[in-house]
Motif scaffolding. Structure first.
Motif, PDB file in Angstrom:
ATOM      1  N   ASN A  34       5.241   8.187   8.396  1.00 56.61           N
ATOM      2  CA  ASN A  34       5.209   7.688   7.190  1.00 56.61           C
ATOM      3  C   ASN A  34       4.938   8.603   5.963  1.00 56.61           C
ATOM      4  O   ASN A  34       4.511   9.779   6.275  1.00 56.61           O
ATOM      5  N   PHE A 192       5.769   3.622  -7.657  1.00 55.62           N
ATOM      6  CA  PHE A 192       5.877   3.085  -6.258  1.00 55.62           C
ATOM      7  C   PHE A 192       5.742   1.814  -6.152  1.00 55.62           C
ATOM      8  O   PHE A 192       5.596   1.191  -5.141  1.00 55.62           O
ATOM      9  N   GLU A 193       5.160   0.897  -7.342  1.00 57.13           N
ATOM     10  CA  GLU A 193       4.756  -0.410  -7.127  1.00 57.13           C
ATOM     11  C   GLU A 193       5.900  -1.382  -7.814  1.00 57.13           C
ATOM     12  O   GLU A 193       5.786  -2.635  -7.762  1.00 57.13           O
ATOM     13  N   LYS A 195       9.219  -3.034  -8.311  1.00 56.45           N
ATOM     14  CA  LYS A 195      10.294  -3.505  -7.678  1.00 56.45           C
ATOM     15  C   LYS A 195      11.678  -2.880  -8.015  1.00 56.45           C
ATOM     16  O   LYS A 195      12.340  -2.529  -7.197  1.00 56.45           O
ATOM     17  N   TYR A 200      10.166   2.251  -4.915  1.00 54.70           N
ATOM     18  CA  TYR A 200       9.341   1.004  -4.661  1.00 54.70           C
ATOM     19  C   TYR A 200       8.891   1.188  -2.997  1.00 54.70           C
ATOM     20  O   TYR A 200       9.784   1.143  -2.066  1.00 54.70           O
ATOM     21  N   HIS A 201       7.603   1.125  -2.770  1.00 57.30           N
ATOM     22  CA  HIS A 201       6.931   0.993  -1.453  1.00 57.30           C
ATOM     23  C   HIS A 201       7.566   2.166  -0.375  1.00 57.30           C
ATOM     24  O   HIS A 201       7.827   1.882   0.489  1.00 57.30           O
ATOM     25  N   GLN A 204       2.368   4.889   1.605  1.00 57.65           N
ATOM     26  CA  GLN A 204       1.142   4.126   1.718  1.00 57.65           C
ATOM     27  C   GLN A 204       0.366   4.524   0.203  1.00 57.65           C
ATOM     28  O   GLN A 204       0.281   5.969   0.165  1.00 57.65           O
TER      29      GLN A 204
END
Ligand SMILES: Nc1ncnc2c1ncn2[C@@H]1O[C@H](COP(=O)(O)OP(=O)(O)OP(=O)(O)O)[C@@H](O)[C@H]1O
Ligand SMILES: [Mg+2]
Length: 355
Positions: A34, A192-193, A195, A200-201, A204
């Motif tokens: 990841n 990163f958050e 949508k 996006y995502h 971690q």
């Protein structure tokens, strides 16, 4: 006697304290397939903690700071230059035969430093794709490369839709762990958050806090004891009270307190003397910054410096809020559990100018 405090650059070894949990977490995390996104305000210690983990891991790694990158082609060249530092060109020559545009690699005969460039005008997307493919080819699933991209939020300004293109390429890679660092909280969380964002995502999200007071206190008092045999505990407390445990400003103040003790061993107020020294040294910068703030910003900075509430009816809440967000984005204000001025010495200067 050498000053036992260090500020401004990446800290390692005896200058690095705590972050035990963070180091363990990041270390274990990059063993997985990841990616990690590390966010904190400026100078909280992102680069230092990542450098520590990456070095400890013993794996091949490269770092590029997006703030120093001027275009997608430049980004590709900088990545490649770093890549050649860990994979000597002689050993990977066969892997660059797939490049659609051959890079120019030159060595400065005096310094020995290598430079990499691409001919101007070439489509940057093609270059970055070739470079990232090279990294992928040079590694395996068992031997992933760690690629650290600092000030990652700058990616959005490089070229239109570049975030989308980059994500598409990175998504294909299986032999790379990305560690993406950023100091602009709102831009990083948007990347990163949100949508709608291509990233996006992507990985971690982890936030770095200030250093824990107990650990930092131990670090300071142990070192101050060399010069201030009887008052090192009180001095460490006073330094941390003043800086609120901010990693960089704490080290800066401690370094100056140490310096003061060396130069003026009889001083009864080493902290005051060190603070005055720092504020005077930065006085011109503060004056220049202050001159370009608009009235709302000046008002907010003063209220925060005096610890007064921002809801006073003087300005509309929405005006204050958007100005506050901008000040935060520009790094003058930080938010942990409350809004505060980032630089305690700028705060001191503001208070002194209004006295
Ligand atoms: N673990 C630590 N122990 C002691 N001091 C630290 C630690 N981490 C950071 N510092 C102090 O903070 C300074 C800034 O650290 P570093 O450059 O790693 O932060 P950064 O978040 O990467 O900063 P920037 O936003 O400028 O890239 C260091 O020079 C050091 O003085
Ligand atoms: Mg950094």
């Amino acid at each position: 006697m050498e000053n036992p405090f260090k500020f401004g650059t990446i800290v390692e070894d005896e200058y690095f304290t705590d972050r035990v949990e963070e180091v363990a977490f990041i270390r274990q995390f990059i063993e997985s397939a990841n990616h990690l996104i590390l966010i904190s305000p400026r100078r909280f210690g992102k680069s230092s903690v990542v450098e520590k983990v990456v070095k400890q891991s013993g794996r091949k790694h490269i770092t590029v700071n997006l703030q120093q990158v001027t275009s997608v082609a430049d980004f590709s060249a900088k990545l490649l230059k770093e890549f050649f530092k860990v994979h000597p060109l002689e050993l990977v020559r066969h892997l660059i035969t797939h490049f659609r545009v051959i890079p120019t690699v030159s060595t400065n005969p005096i310094t020995g430093a290598m430079d990499v460039s691409f001919q101007p005008g070439v489509d940057g997307t093609m270059l970055i794709e070739d470079v990232l493919t090279l990294i992928e080819k040079a590694h395996t699933e068992k031997d992933r490369m760690i690629v650290v991209l600092d000030e990652f939020q700058e990616i959005c300004d490089l070229a239109p839709k570049f975030d989308k293109q980059l994500r598409a390429i990175m998504q294909q890679q299986k032999h790379v762990n990305y560690i993406l660092l950023g100091s602009q909280e709102s831009m990083m969380t948007d990347i990163f958050e949100n949508k709608k964002s291509p990233f996006y995502h992507f990985g971690q999200l982890m936030r770095l806090r200030k250093l824990p007071r107990d650990e930092f206190h131990k670090y300071l008092s142990e070192r101050l004891a060399g010069l201030y045999a009887s008052q090192h505990h009180e001095l460490a407390d006073a330094i941390l009270d003043y800086t609120g445990c901010h990693p960089y400003y704490t080290q800066q103040l401690a370094a100056n307190v140490w310096q003061t003790g060396l130069i003026k061993p009889d001083t009864t107020a080493p902290i005051r003397s060190a603070i005055d020294h720092i504020v005077t040294a930065h006085g011109l910068d503060y004056e220049r910054l202050w001159a370009v703030f608009n009235r709302t910003n000046k008002w907010i900075m003063q209220r925060l410096a005096y610890g007064k509430p921002l809801q006073s009816g003087e300005y509309r809440t929405s005006t204050v809020y958007s100005a506050l967000k901008r000040l935060q984005k520009d790094g003058y204000v930080i938010y942990s559990d409350h809004y505060e001025l980032e630089d305690p010495f700028f705060k001191e200067w503001i208070l002194a100018s209004n006295a």
